[in-house]
Design a protein around this motif. Structure first.
Motif, PDB file in Angstrom:
ATOM      1  N   GLN A  13       0.835  -1.208   0.000  1.00  0.00           N
ATOM      2  CA  GLN A  13       0.000   0.000   0.000  1.00  0.00           C
ATOM      3  C   GLN A  13       0.870   1.259   0.000  1.00  0.00           C
ATOM      4  OE1 GLN A  13      -2.403  -0.720   3.467  1.00  0.00           O
ATOM      5  NE2 GLN A  13      -4.078  -1.623   2.279  1.00  0.00           N
ATOM      6  N   ALA A  14       1.938   1.235   0.773  1.00  0.00           N
ATOM      7  CA  ALA A  14       2.847   2.383   0.822  1.00  0.00           C
ATOM      8  C   ALA A  14       3.537   2.582  -0.531  1.00  0.00           C
ATOM      9  CB  ALA A  14       3.883   2.190   1.924  1.00  0.00           C
ATOM     10  N   VAL A  15       3.936   1.487  -1.157  1.00  0.00           N
ATOM     11  CA  VAL A  15       4.577   1.587  -2.472  1.00  0.00           C
ATOM     12  C   VAL A  15       3.626   2.238  -3.467  1.00  0.00           C
ATOM     13  CG1 VAL A  15       5.464   0.258  -4.438  1.00  0.00           C
ATOM     14  CG2 VAL A  15       6.178  -0.330  -2.111  1.00  0.00           C
ATOM     15  N   ARG A  16       2.391   1.774  -3.490  1.00  0.00           N
ATOM     16  CA  ARG A  16       1.406   2.345  -4.427  1.00  0.00           C
ATOM     17  C   ARG A  16       1.112   3.809  -4.095  1.00  0.00           C
ATOM     18  NH1 ARG A  16      -0.769  -2.742  -3.954  1.00  0.00           N
ATOM     19  NH2 ARG A  16      -2.289  -2.121  -2.388  1.00  0.00           N
ATOM     20  N   ALA A  17       1.020   4.126  -2.832  1.00  0.00           N
ATOM     21  CA  ALA A  17       0.636   5.476  -2.419  1.00  0.00           C
ATOM     22  C   ALA A  17       1.766   6.497  -2.607  1.00  0.00           C
ATOM     23  CB  ALA A  17       0.188   5.473  -0.953  1.00  0.00           C
ATOM     24  N   PHE A  18       3.011   6.107  -2.337  1.00  0.00           N
ATOM     25  CA  PHE A  18       4.090   7.085  -2.282  1.00  0.00           C
ATOM     26  C   PHE A  18       5.056   7.053  -3.449  1.00  0.00           C
ATOM     27  CE2 PHE A  18       3.200   6.255   2.362  1.00  0.00           C
ATOM     28  CZ  PHE A  18       2.405   7.382   2.511  1.00  0.00           C
ATOM     29  N   SER A  19       5.008   6.050  -4.296  1.00  0.00           N
ATOM     30  CA  SER A  19       5.943   5.963  -5.419  1.00  0.00           C
ATOM     31  C   SER A  19       5.961   7.206  -6.294  1.00  0.00           C
ATOM     32  CB  SER A  19       5.659   4.730  -6.274  1.00  0.00           C
ATOM     33  OG  SER A  19       6.068   3.574  -5.615  1.00  0.00           O
ATOM     34  N   PRO A  20       4.804   7.739  -6.705  1.00  0.00           N
ATOM     35  CA  PRO A  20       4.851   8.942  -7.566  1.00  0.00           C
ATOM     36  C   PRO A  20       5.536  10.135  -6.896  1.00  0.00           C
ATOM     37  CG  PRO A  20       2.661   7.959  -7.616  1.00  0.00           C
ATOM     38  CD  PRO A  20       3.429   7.260  -6.537  1.00  0.00           C
ATOM     39  N   GLN A  41      13.576   2.713  -6.204  1.00  0.00           N
ATOM     40  CA  GLN A  41      13.648   1.267  -5.981  1.00  0.00           C
ATOM     41  C   GLN A  41      14.538   0.943  -4.784  1.00  0.00           C
ATOM     42  OE1 GLN A  41      14.951  -0.920  -9.416  1.00  0.00           O
ATOM     43  NE2 GLN A  41      14.488  -2.885  -8.496  1.00  0.00           N
ATOM     44  N   GLU A  42      15.688   1.594  -4.706  1.00  0.00           N
ATOM     45  CA  GLU A  42      16.589   1.357  -3.578  1.00  0.00           C
ATOM     46  C   GLU A  42      15.963   1.832  -2.272  1.00  0.00           C
ATOM     47  OE1 GLU A  42      19.702  -0.132  -1.544  1.00  0.00           O
ATOM     48  OE2 GLU A  42      19.283  -0.415  -3.675  1.00  0.00           O
ATOM     49  N   THR A  43      15.198   2.916  -2.334  1.00  0.00           N
ATOM     50  CA  THR A  43      14.503   3.423  -1.148  1.00  0.00           C
ATOM     51  C   THR A  43      13.555   2.371  -0.601  1.00  0.00           C
ATOM     52  OG1 THR A  43      14.677   5.722  -1.853  1.00  0.00           O
ATOM     53  CG2 THR A  43      12.885   5.184  -0.321  1.00  0.00           C
ATOM     54  N   PHE A  44      12.757   1.782  -1.486  1.00  0.00           N
ATOM     55  CA  PHE A  44      11.811   0.775  -1.017  1.00  0.00           C
ATOM     56  C   PHE A  44      12.518  -0.507  -0.569  1.00  0.00           C
ATOM     57  CE2 PHE A  44       8.505   3.287  -3.319  1.00  0.00           C
ATOM     58  CZ  PHE A  44       7.719   3.525  -2.209  1.00  0.00           C
ATOM     59  N   ALA A  45      13.647  -0.826  -1.173  1.00  0.00           N
ATOM     60  CA  ALA A  45      14.408  -2.000  -0.718  1.00  0.00           C
ATOM     61  C   ALA A  45      14.910  -1.778   0.712  1.00  0.00           C
ATOM     62  CB  ALA A  45      15.575  -2.266  -1.662  1.00  0.00           C
ATOM     63  N   ARG A  46      15.422  -0.584   0.972  1.00  0.00           N
ATOM     64  CA  ARG A  46      15.896  -0.273   2.329  1.00  0.00           C
ATOM     65  C   ARG A  46      14.727  -0.172   3.311  1.00  0.00           C
ATOM     66  NH1 ARG A  46      21.139   1.078   3.206  1.00  0.00           N
ATOM     67  NH2 ARG A  46      22.406   1.268   1.332  1.00  0.00           N
ATOM     68  N   ASP A  53      10.051  -1.595  12.002  1.00  0.00           N
ATOM     69  CA  ASP A  53      10.454  -0.584  12.977  1.00  0.00           C
ATOM     70  C   ASP A  53       9.585   0.660  12.949  1.00  0.00           C
ATOM     71  OD1 ASP A  53      12.486  -2.326  13.580  1.00  0.00           O
ATOM     72  OD2 ASP A  53      13.993  -1.270  12.387  1.00  0.00           O
ATOM     73  N   ILE A  54       8.706   0.779  11.963  1.00  0.00           N
ATOM     74  CA  ILE A  54       7.859   1.968  11.858  1.00  0.00           C
ATOM     75  C   ILE A  54       6.849   1.960  13.005  1.00  0.00           C
ATOM     76  CG2 ILE A  54       6.117   3.162  10.490  1.00  0.00           C
ATOM     77  CD1 ILE A  54       7.480   2.169   8.025  1.00  0.00           C
ATOM     78  N   LYS A  55       6.862   3.050  13.755  1.00  0.00           N
ATOM     79  CA  LYS A  55       5.942   3.143  14.885  1.00  0.00           C
ATOM     80  C   LYS A  55       4.790   4.099  14.577  1.00  0.00           C
ATOM     81  CE  LYS A  55       9.345   1.851  18.322  1.00  0.00           C
ATOM     82  NZ  LYS A  55       9.991   1.008  17.413  1.00  0.00           N
ATOM     83  N   ASP A  56       5.075   5.137  13.787  1.00  0.00           N
ATOM     84  CA  ASP A  56       4.056   6.133  13.447  1.00  0.00           C
ATOM     85  C   ASP A  56       3.796   6.050  11.944  1.00  0.00           C
ATOM     86  OD1 ASP A  56       2.361   8.268  13.227  1.00  0.00           O
ATOM     87  OD2 ASP A  56       3.883   9.793  13.645  1.00  0.00           O
ATOM     88  N   SER A  57       2.688   5.440  11.568  1.00  0.00           N
ATOM     89  CA  SER A  57       2.399   5.268  10.144  1.00  0.00           C
ATOM     90  C   SER A  57       2.137   6.597   9.449  1.00  0.00           C
ATOM     91  CB  SER A  57       1.207   4.330   9.952  1.00  0.00           C
ATOM     92  OG  SER A  57       0.052   4.873  10.550  1.00  0.00           O
ATOM     93  N   ALA A  58       1.816   7.648  10.196  1.00  0.00           N
ATOM     94  CA  ALA A  58       1.597   8.966   9.593  1.00  0.00           C
ATOM     95  C   ALA A  58       2.910   9.581   9.107  1.00  0.00           C
ATOM     96  CB  ALA A  58       0.931   9.897  10.595  1.00  0.00           C
ATOM     97  N   ALA A  59       4.021   9.127   9.641  1.00  0.00           N
ATOM     98  CA  ALA A  59       5.328   9.666   9.264  1.00  0.00           C
ATOM     99  C   ALA A  59       6.005   8.836   8.176  1.00  0.00           C
ATOM    100  CB  ALA A  59       6.223   9.743  10.489  1.00  0.00           C
ATOM    101  N   THR A  60       5.312   7.891   7.595  1.00  0.00           N
ATOM    102  CA  THR A  60       5.913   7.002   6.605  1.00  0.00           C
ATOM    103  C   THR A  60       6.444   7.770   5.405  1.00  0.00           C
ATOM    104  OG1 THR A  60       4.477   5.194   7.282  1.00  0.00           O
ATOM    105  CG2 THR A  60       5.508   4.996   5.137  1.00  0.00           C
ATOM    106  N   LYS A  61       5.662   8.703   4.887  1.00  0.00           N
ATOM    107  CA  LYS A  61       6.074   9.432   3.690  1.00  0.00           C
ATOM    108  C   LYS A  61       7.348  10.240   3.954  1.00  0.00           C
ATOM    109  CE  LYS A  61       4.382  12.586   0.145  1.00  0.00           C
ATOM    110  NZ  LYS A  61       3.237  13.386  -0.310  1.00  0.00           N
ATOM    111  N   SER A  62       7.409  10.955   5.061  1.00  0.00           N
ATOM    112  CA  SER A  62       8.613  11.739   5.349  1.00  0.00           C
ATOM    113  C   SER A  62       9.813  10.827   5.599  1.00  0.00           C
ATOM    114  CB  SER A  62       8.389  12.687   6.522  1.00  0.00           C
ATOM    115  OG  SER A  62       8.051  11.981   7.677  1.00  0.00           O
ATOM    116  N   TRP A  63       9.583   9.660   6.195  1.00  0.00           N
ATOM    117  CA  TRP A  63      10.659   8.694   6.397  1.00  0.00           C
ATOM    118  C   TRP A  63      11.188   8.223   5.047  1.00  0.00           C
ATOM    119  CZ3 TRP A  63      10.080   3.012   6.167  1.00  0.00           C
ATOM    120  CH2 TRP A  63      11.210   2.321   6.606  1.00  0.00           C
ATOM    121  N   LEU A  64      10.293   7.936   4.112  1.00  0.00           N
ATOM    122  CA  LEU A  64      10.710   7.489   2.781  1.00  0.00           C
ATOM    123  C   LEU A  64      11.447   8.596   2.026  1.00  0.00           C
ATOM    124  CD1 LEU A  64       7.534   5.450   1.786  1.00  0.00           C
ATOM    125  CD2 LEU A  64       9.807   4.518   2.329  1.00  0.00           C
ATOM    126  N   ILE A  65      10.995   9.830   2.165  1.00  0.00           N
ATOM    127  CA  ILE A  65      11.676  10.966   1.528  1.00  0.00           C
ATOM    128  C   ILE A  65      13.101  11.085   2.069  1.00  0.00           C
ATOM    129  CG2 ILE A  65      11.727  13.504   1.449  1.00  0.00           C
ATOM    130  CD1 ILE A  65       9.691  12.659  -0.466  1.00  0.00           C
TER     131      ILE A  65
END
Length: 169
Positions: A13-20, A41-46, A53-65
């Motif tokens: 779901q995160a891949v679909r939501a945040f990839s663009p 691709q490397e971002t999602f692999a890492r 370890d993600i505790k706050d799902s609201a911060a997922t996008k900023s973590w990926l950035i």
């Protein structure tokens, strides 16, 4: 078994939501379609390795950035300068302007130093607040606001043909 399924599903779901958004940010960092795709691709692999370890799902996008930024920095640590020219027609920018105006704006943004361009792109394209950008860039909120102001002044000056003003201390 159910826990693994839940992890995979939330990751997909995160891949679909945040990839663009990640691709757009990566492209603004490196200006190369293929490198941007590799960064995402490397971002999602890492991210997958640390997904538990993600505790706050609201911060997922900023973590990926943040991961994208660090992956981009690793490219320069390895000194892999492999550039590819991108044709104007291949650029995917959504706007109702003339192509020449888009080209000029991209050149203006590209002429900004990375320290000014990065927070501006994060705010304009990513929709992040100054506090979120400060966390991603490992700096203070005040520094982000200063960089945003200087970036806007530089763009405004370039558009009006006047040099950017330096703030008096």
């Amino acid at each position: 078994m159910i826990l693994g399924f839940s992890k995979r599903k939330s990751f997909e779901q995160a891949v679909r939501a945040f990839s663009p958004d990640l691709y757009r940010f990566a492209w603004w960092l490196c200006r190369d379609k293929f490198v941007a795709e590799d960064l995402v691709q490397e971002t999602f692999a890492r991210a997958w390795k640390s997904w538990d370890d993600i505790k706050d799902s609201a911060a997922t996008k900023s973590w990926l950035i943040t991961i994208v930024r660090r992956e981009h920095a690793r490219l320069y640590e390895r000194k892999q300068f492999d550039y590819v020219n991108v044709e104007l027609e291949d650029l995917q920018i959504a706007a109702d302007h003339e192509p020449i105006e888009l080209f000029e704006m991209e050149n203006l943004l590209g002429s900004l130093p990375l320290t000014l361009r990065e927070p501006l792109v994060l705010q304009a394209l990513g929709g992040f607040s100054c506090a979120e950008i400060a966390d991603m860039l490992d700096t203070t909120e005040g520094a982000v606001m200063t960089r945003l102001t200087r970036a806007r002044q530089a763009l405004r000056g370039a558009l009006t043909g006047q040099p950017a003003r330096r703030a008096e201390s």
